[in-house]
Design a protein around this motif. Structure first.
Motif, PDB file in Angstrom:
ATOM      1  N   VAL A  19     118.307  43.768  45.951  1.00 34.82           N
ATOM      2  CA  VAL A  19     117.414  43.302  44.892  1.00 34.82           C
ATOM      3  C   VAL A  19     116.013  43.217  45.480  1.00 34.82           C
ATOM      4  CG1 VAL A  19     116.910  41.480  43.229  1.00 34.82           C
ATOM      5  CG2 VAL A  19     119.286  41.975  43.844  1.00 34.82           C
ATOM      6  N   ALA A  20     115.137  44.118  45.043  1.00 31.02           N
ATOM      7  CA  ALA A  20     113.795  44.196  45.623  1.00 31.02           C
ATOM      8  C   ALA A  20     112.822  43.232  44.940  1.00 31.02           C
ATOM      9  CB  ALA A  20     113.254  45.619  45.523  1.00 31.02           C
ATOM     10  N   GLU A  55     116.497  34.434  26.329  1.00 30.49           N
ATOM     11  CA  GLU A  55     115.857  33.711  27.421  1.00 30.49           C
ATOM     12  C   GLU A  55     116.648  33.925  28.699  1.00 30.49           C
ATOM     13  OE1 GLU A  55     115.724  29.106  28.456  1.00 30.49           O
ATOM     14  OE2 GLU A  55     114.392  29.570  26.777  1.00 30.49           O
ATOM     15  N   LEU A  56     115.948  34.282  29.777  1.00 31.76           N
ATOM     16  CA  LEU A  56     116.618  34.467  31.062  1.00 31.76           C
ATOM     17  C   LEU A  56     117.054  33.093  31.557  1.00 31.76           C
ATOM     18  CD1 LEU A  56     117.390  36.510  33.266  1.00 31.76           C
ATOM     19  CD2 LEU A  56     115.195  36.059  34.353  1.00 31.76           C
ATOM     20  N   SER A  57     118.359  32.836  31.511  1.00 29.75           N
ATOM     21  CA  SER A  57     118.838  31.490  31.816  1.00 29.75           C
ATOM     22  C   SER A  57     119.139  31.271  33.291  1.00 29.75           C
ATOM     23  CB  SER A  57     120.085  31.169  30.980  1.00 29.75           C
ATOM     24  OG  SER A  57     121.082  32.166  31.162  1.00 29.75           O
ATOM     25  N   GLU A  58     119.621  32.315  33.982  1.00 28.07           N
ATOM     26  CA  GLU A  58     119.971  32.133  35.393  1.00 28.07           C
ATOM     27  C   GLU A  58     119.874  33.446  36.151  1.00 28.07           C
ATOM     28  OE1 GLU A  58     123.763  30.576  38.137  1.00 28.07           O
ATOM     29  OE2 GLU A  58     124.037  30.997  36.011  1.00 28.07           O
ATOM     30  N   ILE A  59     119.299  33.385  37.352  1.00 30.11           N
ATOM     31  CA  ILE A  59     119.287  34.539  38.255  1.00 30.11           C
ATOM     32  C   ILE A  59     120.367  34.294  39.304  1.00 30.11           C
ATOM     33  CG2 ILE A  59     117.994  35.732  40.063  1.00 30.11           C
ATOM     34  CD1 ILE A  59     115.479  35.349  38.422  1.00 30.11           C
ATOM     35  N   VAL A  60     121.369  35.148  39.311  1.00 30.23           N
ATOM     36  CA  VAL A  60     122.504  34.988  40.218  1.00 30.23           C
ATOM     37  C   VAL A  60     122.234  35.645  41.576  1.00 30.23           C
ATOM     38  CG1 VAL A  60     124.968  35.468  40.523  1.00 30.23           C
ATOM     39  CG2 VAL A  60     124.090  34.875  38.254  1.00 30.23           C
ATOM     40  N   ALA A  61     121.568  36.798  41.564  1.00 26.27           N
ATOM     41  CA  ALA A  61     121.265  37.515  42.805  1.00 26.27           C
ATOM     42  C   ALA A  61     119.757  37.482  43.036  1.00 26.27           C
ATOM     43  CB  ALA A  61     121.769  38.957  42.725  1.00 26.27           C
ATOM     44  N   GLU A  62     119.328  36.702  44.001  1.00 23.72           N
ATOM     45  CA  GLU A  62     117.894  36.553  44.278  1.00 23.72           C
ATOM     46  C   GLU A  62     117.353  37.779  45.008  1.00 23.72           C
ATOM     47  OE1 GLU A  62     116.007  34.163  43.275  1.00 23.72           O
ATOM     48  OE2 GLU A  62     117.470  32.684  42.589  1.00 23.72           O
ATOM     49  N   GLU A  63     116.021  37.856  45.114  1.00 25.25           N
ATOM     50  CA  GLU A  63     115.390  38.956  45.845  1.00 25.25           C
ATOM     51  C   GLU A  63     115.892  38.977  47.295  1.00 25.25           C
ATOM     52  OE1 GLU A  63     111.169  38.772  45.560  1.00 25.25           O
ATOM     53  OE2 GLU A  63     111.129  39.003  43.385  1.00 25.25           O
ATOM     54  N   GLY A  64     116.220  40.179  47.772  1.00 19.99           N
ATOM     55  CA  GLY A  64     116.726  40.319  49.129  1.00 19.99           C
ATOM     56  C   GLY A  64     118.238  40.348  49.212  1.00 19.99           C
ATOM     57  N   LEU A  73     124.009  40.070  38.081  1.00 18.41           N
ATOM     58  CA  LEU A  73     122.640  39.830  38.535  1.00 18.41           C
ATOM     59  C   LEU A  73     122.044  38.570  37.910  1.00 18.41           C
ATOM     60  CD1 LEU A  73     121.208  43.463  38.322  1.00 18.41           C
ATOM     61  CD2 LEU A  73     121.584  42.161  40.413  1.00 18.41           C
ATOM     62  N   ALA A  74     122.293  38.396  36.605  1.00 17.08           N
ATOM     63  CA  ALA A  74     121.692  37.272  35.890  1.00 17.08           C
ATOM     64  C   ALA A  74     122.404  37.096  34.558  1.00 17.08           C
ATOM     65  CB  ALA A  74     120.194  37.515  35.664  1.00 17.08           C
TER      66      ALA A  74
END
Length: 281
Positions: A19-20, A55-64, A73-74
């Motif tokens: 994830v860039a 609405e973007l509720s949660e990011i599961v895979a963060e940058e990096g 992913l989210a």
């Protein structure tokens, strides 16, 4: 109801990516097909669009983070979910229940009635050539609401080997663009929809609304591809140093690569004109 954002197919023999960049953060409003994040592999860069509005509720895979194909992913909380039956908090049924989108707001009953007799035809990614499984949408020649004729060119795709023009499979009105410029698509993937028959006349008034934004393009008020912006930052380039080849001069990732290599710099004669010499006293 929540919709899951998952890692798309990454290409032949590619099983994971990093994830860039996230272009959105939790709590942000997102629209269908709006770019959410960018993934990088050893071979390609893949932009991940939003599968639904909300609405973007949660990011599961963060940058990096390193993610595999189809990894989560989210999650997106769909717009209007609170107004549905009490199942809004059901959560896990997102994968089974495909979100159905209303192409036009409910405030246009006349248009809805007019489109009742129309048929929707999907515009698909054609075969891209031997051993080529994906391409990048480089240019759209038509906008949503435009009238199109059968076999008229709608968009252009680019691969590492060839450029492919995609014709309209039927005459009608371009109803929705599903893969925006800069998006990576696979052979057989959906690019857009066309409304034919009686419904084709319904979106016609919208064509006028698109003329105003198009006129702004002359002043370079065009959103560049997210991957291009990121690469310009990495290369230390500004948008006026890159010659955009996308629609209305939009800068694509390939344009930045050419500029960085010295072959695609934008004409900067005017910008670099020396100031007039001061007149002697």
């Amino acid at each position: 109801m929540s919709t899951e954002v998952r890692v798309p197919t990454l290409g032949e023999s590619v099983t994971e990516a990093t994830v860039a960049t996230w272009f959105k953060k939790p709590g942000d409003r997102v629209e269908t097909d709006e770019m959410l994040c960018e993934l990088e592999t050893d071979k390609v860069t893949v932009e991940v669009p939003s599968p639904a509005s909300g609405e973007l509720s949660e990011i599961v895979a963060e940058e990096g983070a390193t993610v595999g194909v189809d990894a989560l992913l989210a999650t997106i909380a769909e717009a209007g979910a609170e107004g549905g039956a009490g199942a809004a908090d059901g959560g896990g049924g997102a994968a089974a229940a495909k979100p159905t989108e209303a192409p036009e707001p409910a405030a246009a009953p006349d248009e809805a009635a007019a489109s009742g007799g129309g048929e929707t035809v999907e515009v698909m990614v054609p075969a891209l050539g031997e051993s080529v499984t994906e391409a990048t949408v480089s240019t759209w020649f038509k906008a949503t609401g435009d009238a199109v004729a059968a076999d008229e060119m709608l968009c252009e795709l680019e691969t590492d080997k060839v450029s492919v023009e995609v014709p309209a499979p039927a005459a009608g009105t371009l109803g929705e663009i599903l893969a925006e410029e800069g998006t990576t698509v696979e052979a057989g993937g959906r690019l857009a929809t066309i409304t034919t028959g009686a419904g084709a006349a319904a979106p016609a008034p919208e064509a006028e609304a698109h003329e105003a934004p198009a006129a702004k393009a002359e002043g370079r008020d065009v959103e560049d591809a997210p991957s291009a912006k990121k690469m310009m930052e990495e290369k230390g380039l500004s948008s006026d140093q890159v010659q955009g080849t996308g629609r209305d001069g939009r800068i694509m990732k390939e344009d930045v690569q050419k500029a960085a290599a010295g072959g695609g710099a934008a004409p900067a004669a005017e910008a670099r004109q020396p100031a007039a010499a001061p007149e002697p006293p």
